[in-house]
Design a protein around this motif. Structure first.
Motif, PDB file in Angstrom:
ATOM      1  N   MET A   1       0.845  -1.202   0.000  1.00 41.79           N
ATOM      2  CA  MET A   1       0.000   0.000   0.000  1.00 41.79           C
ATOM      3  C   MET A   1       0.881   1.253   0.000  1.00 41.79           C
ATOM      4  SD  MET A   1      -3.283   0.747   2.344  1.00 41.79           S
ATOM      5  CE  MET A   1      -4.114  -0.652   1.623  1.00 41.79           C
ATOM      6  N   GLU A   2       0.562   2.174  -0.843  1.00 36.12           N
ATOM      7  CA  GLU A   2       1.383   3.371  -0.995  1.00 36.12           C
ATOM      8  C   GLU A   2       1.179   4.324   0.174  1.00 36.12           C
ATOM      9  OE1 GLU A   2       0.950   6.896  -3.977  1.00 36.12           O
ATOM     10  OE2 GLU A   2       1.444   5.073  -5.059  1.00 36.12           O
ATOM     11  N   ASP A   3       2.275   4.943   0.612  1.00 41.85           N
ATOM     12  CA  ASP A   3       2.177   5.901   1.704  1.00 41.85           C
ATOM     13  C   ASP A   3       1.684   7.233   1.130  1.00 41.85           C
ATOM     14  OD1 ASP A   3       2.403   7.481   3.867  1.00 41.85           O
ATOM     15  OD2 ASP A   3       4.513   7.075   4.274  1.00 41.85           O
ATOM     16  N   ARG A  31      10.653  -1.092   6.905  1.00 43.97           N
ATOM     17  CA  ARG A  31      10.691  -2.561   6.803  1.00 43.97           C
ATOM     18  C   ARG A  31       9.407  -3.180   7.358  1.00 43.97           C
ATOM     19  NH1 ARG A  31      16.510  -4.282   9.033  1.00 43.97           N
ATOM     20  NH2 ARG A  31      15.761  -6.367   8.586  1.00 43.97           N
ATOM     21  N   GLY A  32       8.892  -2.566   8.404  1.00 43.64           N
ATOM     22  CA  GLY A  32       7.625  -3.039   8.989  1.00 43.64           C
ATOM     23  C   GLY A  32       6.483  -2.876   8.001  1.00 43.64           C
ATOM     24  N   GLN A  33       6.476  -1.745   7.329  1.00 37.87           N
ATOM     25  CA  GLN A  33       5.403  -1.490   6.355  1.00 37.87           C
ATOM     26  C   GLN A  33       5.505  -2.434   5.157  1.00 37.87           C
ATOM     27  OE1 GLN A  33       3.723   2.866   7.197  1.00 37.87           O
ATOM     28  NE2 GLN A  33       4.962   2.676   5.365  1.00 37.87           N
ATOM     29  N   LEU A  35       6.601  -5.396   5.287  1.00 37.72           N
ATOM     30  CA  LEU A  35       6.104  -6.670   5.801  1.00 37.72           C
ATOM     31  C   LEU A  35       4.568  -6.724   5.704  1.00 37.72           C
ATOM     32  CD1 LEU A  35       6.979  -9.259   7.367  1.00 37.72           C
ATOM     33  CD2 LEU A  35       6.611  -7.965   9.446  1.00 37.72           C
ATOM     34  N   LEU A  36       3.937  -5.620   6.084  1.00 39.23           N
ATOM     35  CA  LEU A  36       2.470  -5.579   6.034  1.00 39.23           C
ATOM     36  C   LEU A  36       1.982  -5.679   4.585  1.00 39.23           C
ATOM     37  CD1 LEU A  36       1.753  -2.727   8.622  1.00 39.23           C
ATOM     38  CD2 LEU A  36       1.389  -5.160   8.966  1.00 39.23           C
ATOM     39  N   GLU A  37       2.731  -5.091   3.692  1.00 35.51           N
ATOM     40  CA  GLU A  37       2.339  -5.136   2.274  1.00 35.51           C
ATOM     41  C   GLU A  37       2.441  -6.554   1.711  1.00 35.51           C
ATOM     42  OE1 GLU A  37       4.866  -2.168   0.538  1.00 35.51           O
ATOM     43  OE2 GLU A  37       3.829  -0.600   1.658  1.00 35.51           O
ATOM     44  N   TYR A  39       1.553  -9.196   3.165  1.00 28.74           N
ATOM     45  CA  TYR A  39       0.389  -9.974   3.619  1.00 28.74           C
ATOM     46  C   TYR A  39      -0.886  -9.124   3.522  1.00 28.74           C
ATOM     47  CZ  TYR A  39       3.688 -13.337   5.595  1.00 28.74           C
ATOM     48  OH  TYR A  39       4.679 -14.264   5.766  1.00 28.74           O
ATOM     49  N   PRO A  40      -1.394  -8.929   2.330  1.00 31.03           N
ATOM     50  CA  PRO A  40      -2.596  -8.087   2.221  1.00 31.03           C
ATOM     51  C   PRO A  40      -3.797  -8.740   2.911  1.00 31.03           C
ATOM     52  CG  PRO A  40      -2.073  -9.084   0.097  1.00 31.03           C
ATOM     53  CD  PRO A  40      -0.976  -9.472   1.027  1.00 31.03           C
ATOM     54  N   ALA A  41      -4.598  -7.910   3.545  1.00 28.47           N
ATOM     55  CA  ALA A  41      -5.803  -8.431   4.219  1.00 28.47           C
ATOM     56  C   ALA A  41      -6.840  -8.788   3.157  1.00 28.47           C
ATOM     57  CB  ALA A  41      -6.362  -7.366   5.153  1.00 28.47           C
ATOM     58  N   PRO A  42      -7.749  -9.713   3.470  1.00 27.34           N
ATOM     59  CA  PRO A  42      -8.793 -10.039   2.489  1.00 27.34           C
ATOM     60  C   PRO A  42      -9.689  -8.835   2.210  1.00 27.34           C
ATOM     61  CG  PRO A  42      -9.243 -11.086   4.590  1.00 27.34           C
ATOM     62  CD  PRO A  42      -7.893 -10.483   4.706  1.00 27.34           C
TER      63      PRO A  42
ATOM     64  N   ARG B  39      -7.624  -6.981  10.254  1.00 24.63           N
ATOM     65  CA  ARG B  39      -6.318  -7.125  10.904  1.00 24.63           C
ATOM     66  C   ARG B  39      -6.415  -6.888  12.423  1.00 24.63           C
ATOM     67  NH1 ARG B  39      -3.833 -10.580   8.163  1.00 24.63           N
ATOM     68  NH2 ARG B  39      -2.842  -9.915   6.233  1.00 24.63           N
ATOM     69  N   LEU B 123       0.882 -13.502   9.424  1.00 20.57           N
ATOM     70  CA  LEU B 123       0.910 -12.116   9.919  1.00 20.57           C
ATOM     71  C   LEU B 123      -0.181 -11.902  10.976  1.00 20.57           C
ATOM     72  CD1 LEU B 123       1.948  -9.151   9.701  1.00 20.57           C
ATOM     73  CD2 LEU B 123       0.159  -8.799   8.018  1.00 20.57           C
ATOM     74  N   PHE B 142      -1.386   2.088   8.623  1.00 24.31           N
ATOM     75  CA  PHE B 142      -1.253   1.363   7.362  1.00 24.31           C
ATOM     76  C   PHE B 142      -2.487   1.512   6.470  1.00 24.31           C
ATOM     77  CE2 PHE B 142      -1.166  -2.529   4.740  1.00 24.31           C
ATOM     78  CZ  PHE B 142       0.062  -2.329   4.132  1.00 24.31           C
ATOM     79  N   TYR B 143      -3.678   1.376   7.052  1.00 27.84           N
ATOM     80  CA  TYR B 143      -4.892   1.382   6.218  1.00 27.84           C
ATOM     81  C   TYR B 143      -5.483   2.767   6.003  1.00 27.84           C
ATOM     82  CZ  TYR B 143      -4.832  -3.615   6.010  1.00 27.84           C
ATOM     83  OH  TYR B 143      -4.454  -4.901   5.740  1.00 27.84           O
ATOM     84  N   LEU B 170       6.126  -2.088  15.301  1.00 32.63           N
ATOM     85  CA  LEU B 170       6.537  -2.658  14.008  1.00 32.63           C
ATOM     86  C   LEU B 170       7.812  -3.483  14.155  1.00 32.63           C
ATOM     87  CD1 LEU B 170       5.769   0.186  11.423  1.00 32.63           C
ATOM     88  CD2 LEU B 170       4.724  -2.062  11.528  1.00 32.63           C
TER      89      LEU B 170
END
Lengths: 169, 179
Positions: A1-3, A31-33, A35-37, A39-42, B39, B123, B142-143, B170
């Motif tokens: 996801m783009e910042d 790096r944390g972000q 990581l989140l990218e 594993y995208p949420a459904p 999440r 995750l 993030f979202y 994080l």
């Protein structure tokens, strides 16, 4: 996801810690972000989205109906208020309001001198008056166990009926 | 959403009770809001409920939106809904605990099943090891894609505090994932 805001993490951390630390912290965040990218949420189910839209449309339609109804009954409500106010002015101040009992005895009996002939009817009317007085006292006292309970029930049923029919319109 | 002019037009439509405008808001934000709820909860059914609740609340509250960042405002409602859910979960848990204590004296303890209704991805499993507050902060960042200043304002806490929590959260999450 783009910042979206392209946050300058180094600058942000730099307000609180030294340059070296702020660079390390900014790297941790990036790096944390990442990581989140990975594993995208459904995504929400298409049926859920459609159902939400339907519910919103329903809620809005209900609100519109209510506003329309309020608009329709506003003149009638205004008329009732005006009539009530006119009645109030015509009958004097509110302090003088009291419960008055209508006479149930015909004038002919009051004015008759024939007590013997009137006796039965007088007894009957006296009983009627006593019963009505008892009902009035019960109504005023809010005593549900007395004879007034039926009258209260009737009023309540009538109010419920009016309420139900009013909202069906 | 194309531009802020378009967003303003859509919000005006919502304020005047236009269902199409609300549908547009749903199309634009449902994905990110769902990700946020998922999440935080790790439960699809619950996320469905929270997302529906959010948009119903939006219909009720759109009149109170007085400008500023719409996203920030929307995610603040989402955050409130999540906190309401946490509070009710705590109440339910207390009630269940008290009932369980009563039941323990009456019946033998039932065998607890480890089977989950839903398979959690790696995750999600590690996110659940973080405390609720940190997890929420990370997900909000993030979202919502809000700036950090907006996030700190939405959470009513100093920017330095929020920044430090995000950094620690994080970092810890990465350690969990690598460990």
């Amino acid at each position: 996801m783009e910042d979206r805001n392209r946050e300058d993490w180094e600058k942000l951390f730099g307000r609180f810690v030294g340059t070296e630390q702020s660079e390390a912290a900014a790297e941790d965040i990036r790096r944390g972000q990442t990581l989140l990218e990975l594993y995208p949420a459904p995504q929400p189910d298409a049926r859920l989205v459609a159902s939400i839209k339907r519910r919103i449309a329903g809620r809005l339609a209900h609100r519109h109906r209510f506003a329309h109804l309020a608009y329709r009954i506003a003149p009638a409500a205004a008329a009732v208020i005006v009539i009530a106010l006119l009645g109030r002015f015509r009958h004097g101040p509110a302090g003088s309001t009291q419960i008055s009992y209508a006479s149930l005895i015909p004038t002919a009996i009051w004015e008759s001198d024939d007590i013997n002939a009137d006796d039965v009817e007088l007894a009957y009317f006296a009983a009627e008056i006593e019963q009505i007085e008892a009902q009035m006292r019960a109504l005023e006292a809010g005593d549900a166990d007395s004879n007034g309970a039926n009258a209260l029930d009737e009023v309540e049923v009538e109010l419920l009926r009016i309420d139900t029919e009013f909202w069906k319109e | 959403m194309g531009s802020s002019v378009e967003l303003t037009r859509i919000i005006d439509g919502c304020k005047s009770g236009d269902a199409e405008s609300f549908a547009r808001v749903v199309d634009v934000y449902a994905g990110r809001l769902y990700g946020y709820f998922y999440r935080l909860t790790g439960d699809r059914n619950l996320s469905d409920e929270l997302l529906s609740e959010l948009f119903m609340r939006l219909v009720e509250k759109i009149g109170t939106y007085k400008g500023g960042s719409f996203e920030s405002w929307l995610f603040r409602i989402a955050s409130n809904i999540f906190h309401d859910h946490l509070r009710s979960r705590k109440r339910r848990r207390k009630l269940l605990d008290s009932r369980r204590t009563e039941a323990e004296f009456q019946t033998p303890e039932p065998k607890v099943s480890d089977a989950k209704d839903e398979k959690l991805d790696k995750l999600q499993f590690q996110l659940n090891r973080l405390d609720d507050d940190t997890r929420e902060l990370i997900m909000l960042r993030f979202y919502s894609e809000l700036s950090f200043k907006e996030i700190a304002e939405a959470r009513s806490e100093p920017i330095g505090t929020a920044l430090s929590k995000l950094h620690r959260g994080l970092k810890k999450l990465r350690e969990f994932m690598e460990g």
